[in-house]
Design a protein around this motif. Structure first.
Motif, PDB file in Angstrom:
ATOM      1  N   TYR A  29       0.725  -1.155  -0.152  1.00 55.34           N
ATOM      2  CA  TYR A  29       0.072   0.017   0.009  1.00 55.34           C
ATOM      3  C   TYR A  29       0.852   1.427  -0.026  1.00 55.34           C
ATOM      4  CZ  TYR A  29      -3.854  -3.180   1.618  1.00 55.34           C
ATOM      5  OH  TYR A  29      -4.707  -4.209   1.567  1.00 55.34           O
ATOM      6  N   THR A  30       1.918   1.263   0.592  1.00 51.60           N
ATOM      7  CA  THR A  30       2.833   2.551   0.651  1.00 51.60           C
ATOM      8  C   THR A  30       2.712   3.484  -0.620  1.00 51.60           C
ATOM      9  OG1 THR A  30       4.706   1.141   0.406  1.00 51.60           O
ATOM     10  CG2 THR A  30       4.124   1.949   2.577  1.00 51.60           C
ATOM     11  N   ARG A  31       2.971   2.553  -1.662  1.00 48.43           N
ATOM     12  CA  ARG A  31       3.119   3.351  -3.130  1.00 48.43           C
ATOM     13  C   ARG A  31       1.762   3.800  -3.766  1.00 48.43           C
ATOM     14  NH1 ARG A  31       8.079   1.402  -4.834  1.00 48.43           N
ATOM     15  NH2 ARG A  31       9.204   0.708  -3.090  1.00 48.43           N
ATOM     16  N   ILE A  32       0.773   3.167  -3.047  1.00 48.73           N
ATOM     17  CA  ILE A  32      -0.578   3.538  -3.461  1.00 48.73           C
ATOM     18  C   ILE A  32      -0.898   5.061  -3.129  1.00 48.73           C
ATOM     19  CG2 ILE A  32      -2.954   3.184  -3.089  1.00 48.73           C
ATOM     20  CD1 ILE A  32      -1.993   0.104  -3.321  1.00 48.73           C
ATOM     21  N   ALA A  33      -0.630   5.166  -1.766  1.00 46.12           N
ATOM     22  CA  ALA A  33      -0.748   6.844  -1.406  1.00 46.12           C
ATOM     23  C   ALA A  33       0.008   7.746  -1.946  1.00 46.12           C
ATOM     24  CB  ALA A  33      -0.388   6.528   0.100  1.00 46.12           C
ATOM     25  N   ALA A  34       1.287   7.235  -2.412  1.00 44.20           N
ATOM     26  CA  ALA A  34       2.320   7.988  -2.861  1.00 44.20           C
ATOM     27  C   ALA A  34       1.912   8.391  -4.221  1.00 44.20           C
ATOM     28  CB  ALA A  34       3.693   7.459  -2.965  1.00 44.20           C
ATOM     29  N   ALA A  35       1.199   7.493  -5.045  1.00 45.80           N
ATOM     30  CA  ALA A  35       0.892   7.560  -6.459  1.00 45.80           C
ATOM     31  C   ALA A  35      -0.313   8.577  -6.378  1.00 45.80           C
ATOM     32  CB  ALA A  35       0.422   6.291  -7.045  1.00 45.80           C
ATOM     33  N   ILE A  36      -1.187   8.447  -5.617  1.00 46.52           N
ATOM     34  CA  ILE A  36      -2.331   9.458  -5.550  1.00 46.52           C
ATOM     35  C   ILE A  36      -1.921  10.793  -5.227  1.00 46.52           C
ATOM     36  CG2 ILE A  36      -4.289  10.038  -4.378  1.00 46.52           C
ATOM     37  CD1 ILE A  36      -4.890   7.073  -3.950  1.00 46.52           C
ATOM     38  N   LYS A  37      -0.759  10.843  -4.311  1.00 49.21           N
ATOM     39  CA  LYS A  37      -0.238  12.060  -4.026  1.00 49.21           C
ATOM     40  C   LYS A  37       0.388  12.851  -5.299  1.00 49.21           C
ATOM     41  CE  LYS A  37       0.371  11.551   0.763  1.00 49.21           C
ATOM     42  NZ  LYS A  37       1.516  11.130   1.739  1.00 49.21           N
ATOM     43  N   LEU A  38       1.149  12.064  -5.739  1.00 46.55           N
ATOM     44  CA  LEU A  38       1.931  12.436  -6.978  1.00 46.55           C
ATOM     45  C   LEU A  38       0.922  13.048  -8.212  1.00 46.55           C
ATOM     46  CD1 LEU A  38       4.570  12.671  -8.528  1.00 46.55           C
ATOM     47  CD2 LEU A  38       4.212  10.534  -9.340  1.00 46.55           C
TER      48      LEU A  38
END
Lengths: 162, 778
Positions: free
Chosen positions: A139-148
């Motif tokens: 999940y960590t990158r899912i949040a990062a992707a949405i923010k990006l």
């Protein structure tokens, strides 16, 4: 038993008889061949089948198809706008996609989130995505992707750390 | 063009993110039927008779097959010699969920209705659920054809444990219990099958090893292997769970029976109750350590609960019995292992293959010993850590080992020294409340702790299978100059296709967009055992590297002839071949020239990689260098324990992995994040709730896998030990990244509140009870 249904899917009107006990997910997949929404649990617990119903993200496996009479449904196949493209690019580029089975549902949900909140913070993202299971990425990158994606779509309101 | 070590996103990522990737359940074939399985409601019962007459009257039913109207050969997964399975139960059912009948009908609802109308008369038999009781004499046999409920046992010794224990300053002994864990891939098991007029079946399967599938399903169906073709579909998560699976062969059976295409998809509940979850184990371990911290002796007994069938659990037991012995320089060992049948869901492969189970025991008991010795647990491990160049107690030739680096970097990265508490503060709630202020109350209620655990794995190991277990690859360059890679290893979503494309592009001097990697088709792709045991990058990657180098030689030979130059003086970069005197040709031009120079032939590079100096373990002594490389890991967990409720929250995991060489940091770190998440689930959350043979937690709301809100920060450190056998020095990562997490968290809990939990999952209730027992509080 079959009953009449009138619905707009991905901008196109559809009218015909449907099985009255069918879910929206089965209707989309089996009748319309829109297989981007996935059946991960058929019980509203994994989020892989999320579509937009009149703009709201819903688990399509939980919606009886007759409930969408006169509604507008949008699936991953029908989301080709700039925001969705940015989300898809961001998911791929930061590694938020692995096997990809949960990804279409996540993209649709994230698209609905960004329609409401221009630059969601960590807590808003966690709240919006808590119904989505992913077994690959942690999940960590899912949040990062949405923010990006949000920062690219709305650079003027993006925080400095994004 | 140097592509090794670069962040390259998945080459099929956009296809996945747009929903365009076609998974097995998305396939529709003309005239396709829908197949479903009737499963046993009893854990152990004799099938007296089956009446399918009413089901046949249901309009739309095209086939009903049972073990009563058909003979099925006994079989098991490829290479496993105890043949204890049949496609459908003939005389007995062995677990709740066992396959009793299959139906094919024109649609799903009709098939479901037909299942309901099949009447099976059962005579219930006394079941065995507890593996320890199942081992006794005179208990009911799960399989009548077996002499006992113990299909496999093993025992081996090294050195002299008596001498080792005699010289030990401390001896610690403990029993650990680890339960089932469900793989939890988001895509449930699925299959589509179609049979041609000659009786040859094509299966579209999301499968980690099409090669092993073909071997196993031919045996299960009693047909020659050349009557089966397996086309690999994208895999919606595997984690070991998508190797051989009975549903695949049942789908083929229905396609053969009806002459029509058939689709079968597990419901999530079926997948829970009849999948192949992680093998539960009871592990008794006794460890002796000298006063200077040298590990002196270890004695273990492992009882593995196979469930109703062996599947791969014999290999998993072997792995649990002996792999962890090679992590430290320990010379005196005695180990006994038993695989035991019970009337429960059969178990199988799951990321780590027995190693997460046994490392929970080993790495917990090491901390117990360190505690007794008054030694820092990191120091204890560093004193004993295996090093590069070691030949271990089981004969493993460790050509690269970054274990000490992993321990140092993970502990330093976590601030180990500063965070490690030395005293336990057993304040009761009453005592705390007497102290003034809310702050003091909170401080005493929530205790922070830090814990370390290590592990190792194999990467590219010699399996127990009799087949060639290296890897092979073919790369053709088409007329437009595009390289197409055919390899036997599969992409489970981890990004193997991307890594293979990266390696091929790197060797060929092509942009990665000019490389395609096919999914495996057993009619087309070269031999490969598929993806498991951390073998895809190590073995498959080496085969791709060799095939690309071969294709490159062919390309340059054609270019040299065309330009009158020599191959050695030409270079390929970004798809352009250049040389002295202004030679400049595109790869597409060479591909066109090749058509005439090779008389219509293609440029076709071949690569075969045979892992050097690797042998299967000796059948009795279990000695032998089983793998061409060995990855090492150290993980540090930081937790917060609520003393009043027993609830454990993981605040951070610092994970240091010796991957040999990082080929693609983006994808490598993705493996660490995902594995740690599964490790946290295994440690704290996931419980299938199996009682009396019944899986109670068979939905995602009952079976609690980590969600986005459960995830801590994960700090990943990739250590490069540069393995001489790995492609560019690389070795596997995905499996060991889950293995030490449970013990790291358990050790951190001990560090925080002074209680040692020896059973997974570590629920709040267990911690609460342990606190109460130890301190009489809260």
């Amino acid at each position: 038993m079959r009953q009449m249904l009138k619905v707009t899917v991905n901008g196109y009107p559809w009218e015909g008889l449907v099985k009255s006990d069918q879910s929206l997910l089965d209707f989309l997949r089996d009748e319309l061949g829109l297989t981007g929404a996935k059946k991960g649990c058929d019980g509203g617990e994994c989020g892989a089948c999320v579509v937009l119903l009149d703009g709201r993200a819903v688990n399509s496996c939980l919606i009886p198809v007759l409930d969408v009479n006169n509604c507008e449904v949008r699936t991953i196949e029908g989301l080709q706008d700039e925001q969705t493209n940015q989300l898809q690019d961001a998911f791929v580029s930061v590694g938020a996609v692995q096997c990809g089975f949960c990804t279409p549902g996540m993209i649709v949900a994230a698209r609905a989130l960004l329609a409401e909140v221009h630059n969601p913070g960590e807590e808003e993202i966690r709240e919006a995505m808590v119904g989505h299971l992913c077994r690959c990425t942690g999940y960590t990158r899912i949040a990062a992707a949405i923010k990006l994606a949000a920062s690219r779509i709305n650079p003027e309101t993006a925080g400095p750390e994004r | 063009m140097d592509l090794i070590g670069r962040d390259i996103p998945l080459i099929d990522g956009k296809e996945k993110a747009t929903g365009r990737m076609v998974f097995t359940a998305d396939i529709n074939r003309p005239g396709m039927l829908y197949g479903m399985v009737l499963r046993s409601p009893y854990p152990h019962a004799r099938i007296v008779q089956i009446d399918d007459s009413r089901a046949w009257k249901q309009p739309g039913v095209r086939a009903i097959i049972t073990g009563k109207n058909r003979q099925f050969p006994f079989y098991s997964v490829a290479g496993q010699k105890v043949l204890d399975e049949q496609l459908l139960a003939t005389d007995k059912v062995h677990f709740i969920g066992d396959e009793v009948a299959v139906v094919a009908a024109t649609d799903r609802d009709t098939a479901a209705e037909a299942l309901r109308l099949i009447k099976v008369e059962y005579e219930q038999l006394p079941p065995v659920f507890d593996p320890l009781s199942a081992m006794a004499d005179g208990v009911p046999l799960v399989h009548q054809s077996q002499a006992s409920n113990i299909p496999y046992r093993m025992e081996f010794s090294r050195g002299d444990i008596n001498e080792g224990f005699a010289k030990s300053e401390v001896i610690v002994e403990e029993t650990f219990n680890v339960g089932h864990q469900y793989q939890g891939y988001l895509e449930p098991h699925a299959a589509v099958a179609e049979c041609d007029i000659s009786g040859r079946v094509t299966l579209w399967l999301p499968m980690q090893s099409p090669t092993l599938g073909r071997i196993t399903y031919a045996a299960a169906l009693g047909i020659p292997e050349n009557k089966i073709r397996i086309v690999q579909m994208p895999i919606g998560g595997g984690f070991g769970g998508k190797l051989e699976y009975k549903l695949h062969a049942l789908c083929a059976l229905l396609a053969k029976e009806t002459g029509q295409p058939v689709k079968m998809v597990n419901t999530r509940a079926e997948d829970f109750q009849a999948g192949l979850p992680r093998v539960p184990m009871q592990i008794k371990m006794k460890l002796g350590v000298r006063s200077d911290g040298t590990l002196a002796a270890k004695e273990s007994e492992i009882i593995a609960d196979s469930g109703a069938y062996v599947n791969y659990s014999h290999g998993i037991l072997l792995s649990a019995c002996h792999r962890h012995d090679n992590l430290y320089r320990l010379q005196n060992i005695h180990t006994k292992g038993y695989l035991v049948y019970t009337n429960k869901v059969p178990t199988g492969c799951f990321r780590g293959f027995g190693n997460p189970q046994v490392h929970f025991a080993l790495e917990s008991i090491l901390d117990m010993a360190a505690d007794r010795l008054g030694m820092d647990p990191a120091e204890l491990r560093l004193r004993n850590a295996t090093q590069t160049g070691d030949v271990t107690v089981h004969g493993w030739q460790v050509l690269s080992c970054g274990l000490s680096d992993c321990i140092n970097q993970s502990t330093n990265g976590a601030g180990w020294q500063a965070k490690r508490l030395t005293e336990i503060k057993p304040d009761t709630k009453d005592q705390v409340e007497k102290k003034a202020g809310q702050e003091a109350l909170q401080e005493a209620r929530y205790a922070k702790g830090i814990g370390l655990a290590c592990c190792l794995h194999v990467s590219g190991n010699r399996t127990f299978l009799p087949y060639f277990d290296g890897a092979s690859c073919r790369i053709t360059v088409n007329e437009q100059g595009m390289a197409i890679v055919f390899v036997g290893e599969t992409d489970l979503g981890q990004g193997a296709r991307t890594t293979f494309a990266q390696i091929a592009a790197h060797e060929l001097g092509l942009p990665i967009t000019d490389v395609m990697v096919t999914l495996v088709d057993t009619d087309i792709n070269p031999h490969g055992l598929g993806t498991f045991g951390d073998r895809a990058t190590t073995l498959g990657g080496n085969a791709v590297r060799l095939a690309a180098a071969d294709a490159r030689r062919q390309i340059l030979a054609i270019a040299a002839e065309e330009t009158g130059s020599t191959a050695e003086k030409l270079v390929i970069n970004d798809g352009i071949i250049t040389g002295e005197a202004g030679i400049r040709l595109s790869l597409a031009e060479i591909a066109q020239l090749a058509l005439s120079q090779l008389a219509g032939g293609h440029i076709c590079g071949q690569g075969v990689y045979i892992p050097p100096d690797v042998t299967a373990v000796h059948p009795d002594t279990k000695y032998g260098n089983i793998s061409c490389s060995y990855p090492f890991v150290a993980q540090v967990a930081e937790v917060e324990v609520d003393r009043w409720t027993g609830r454990v929250k993981v605040n951070r995991i610092v994970a240091a992995h010796d991957v040999g060489k990082v080929i693609n940091p983006l994808l490598a770190n993705g493996q660490v994040d995902g594995a740690v998440a599964q490790g946290i689930g295994y440690t704290l959350m996931e419980d299938m709730g199996i009682a009396n043979g019944k899986v109670s937690n068979k939905t995602f709301s009952d079976y609690n896998m980590p969600r986005i809100t459960d995830m801590p920060e994960i700090k990943s450190i990739l250590v490069e030990s540069n393995d001489p056998n790995g492609p560019y020095g690389a070795k596997g990562l995905a499996e060991p990244a889950l293995t030490p997490t449970a013990a790291a968290i358990a050790n951190a809990i001990y560090n925080a509140v002074g209680v040692r939990i020896t059973e997974l999952p570590v629920t709040a209730e267990k911690v609460f009870r342990a606190l109460k027992e130890r301190f009489g509080c809260p």
